[in-house]
Each structure stands twice: as C-alpha cells, then as structure tokens.
Write a protein that holds these residues in place. Structure first.
Motif, PDB file in Angstrom:
ATOM      1  N   UNK A  61       9.949  10.763   5.390  1.00  0.00           N
ATOM      2  CA  UNK A  61       9.904   9.881   4.226  1.00  0.00           C
ATOM      3  C   UNK A  61       8.439   9.679   3.843  1.00  0.00           C
ATOM      4  N   UNK A  62       8.071  10.001   2.594  1.00  0.00           N
ATOM      5  CA  UNK A  62       6.693   9.777   2.162  1.00  0.00           C
ATOM      6  C   UNK A  62       6.336   8.296   2.227  1.00  0.00           C
ATOM      7  N   UNK A  63       5.049   8.009   2.381  1.00  0.00           N
ATOM      8  CA  UNK A  63       4.588   6.621   2.437  1.00  0.00           C
ATOM      9  C   UNK A  63       3.848   6.299   1.147  1.00  0.00           C
ATOM     10  N   UNK A  64       4.127   5.136   0.599  1.00  0.00           N
ATOM     11  CA  UNK A  64       3.505   4.728  -0.655  1.00  0.00           C
ATOM     12  C   UNK A  64       2.029   4.405  -0.433  1.00  0.00           C
ATOM     13  N   UNK A  65       1.172   5.015  -1.254  1.00  0.00           N
ATOM     14  CA  UNK A  65      -0.256   4.700  -1.241  1.00  0.00           C
ATOM     15  C   UNK A  65      -0.522   3.619  -2.280  1.00  0.00           C
ATOM     16  N   UNK A  66      -0.089   3.855  -3.501  1.00  0.00           N
ATOM     17  CA  UNK A  66      -0.203   2.837  -4.545  1.00  0.00           C
ATOM     18  C   UNK A  66       0.919   3.004  -5.551  1.00  0.00           C
TER      19      UNK A  66
END
Length: 143
Positions: free
Chosen positions: A85-90
C-alpha cells in the motif's frame, strides 16, 4: 499490505469488494469500486452519517477528502504490480461546490509514476462529471 490473493481475485472478477475490505477507512466510508469502459470508477454511496452540514444538507468535507485519498490509494494498488500500500506524502484538496446529500463519484489519473513516488490527480462529482465537487492532488511513496 494488501494480500495479493485479494488483489488478483478482484482484478480477475471485477469485484473489488474484498479488496476494499482490506482498507478499514475505505470500508467505513462505504467506498465502492468498479470498472467502466476500462477505467476505474469510485463511488461513495450516499449515507446519512457522511453529512456534515445538516441544514443544507451537504457531505462533510473530511468525508470528501478521505474518499478521494482512498480512491487514489486504491487506484495505485490496482494499477501497480505491487501489493504494498503506497504511503501518502502530501495531499491537496480544492472544494469547488457543495457536495449534495447524494452519491459521489471519482476518477483518478496517475500524472507521473517513478520508482519511489507517484503523483495522482483525483476528480469528484455528483450529477455531471464536467461539474466537479472537488479536485485533489497527492504524492505517494511507493514501496
């Protein structure tokens, strides 16, 4: 991590409910996903608990934002070759109109994907796709 068998089964069958079950906030919101004309279409079916302003009534801004962020995450999960699952940066969100007390739809476009970061644009609408309720942009860290 999304279990790979849920992802494979969802892609093969076109039924993404088991994939959404793996993401608690998407499940709580009631996010639905289907493929239409080869593109992923996200839906937030109307639910009374998603209302923020009861006087209008209008969807809560946080619900719209959460729906769009989850749509982008699901879009990346479904289009990439990884079960991570990708992680939110902004995340940046622009509200363009009030979200009425009805279902909300969204589409996502990956504007750029590198080895470590993906940029995604999201658009949400209700009755007319050419009249968006909100647009958002986000960067995600890829594993």
């Amino acid at each position: 991590m999304v279990q790979l068998e849920f992802l494979q089964a969802a892609k093969e069958s076109g039924d993404y409910a088991s994939l959404i079950e793996q993401i608690p906030y998407a499940k709580l919101l009631g996010v639905a996903l289907r493929e239409v004309d080869g593109q992923l279409l996200f839906e937030l079916p109307f639910s009374q608990h998603n209302i923020g302003n009861t006087h209008l009534p209008a969807l809560h801004g946080g619900v719209i934002g959460g729906f769009l962020e989850n749509a982008a995450l699901l879009h990346l999960i479904c289009t990439r070759e990884s079960s991570e699952v990708p992680r939110t940066i902004d995340f940046s969100l622009d509200f363009l109109r009030s979200g009425k007390a009805q279902s909300l739809f969204a589409r996502c476009d990956i504007t750029k994907q590198g080895k470590r970061v993906a940029n995604v644009r999201m658009t949400a609408w209700q009755e007319d796709e050419s009249k968006p309720v909100a647009v958002a942009r986000a960067h995600f860290l890829l594993s």
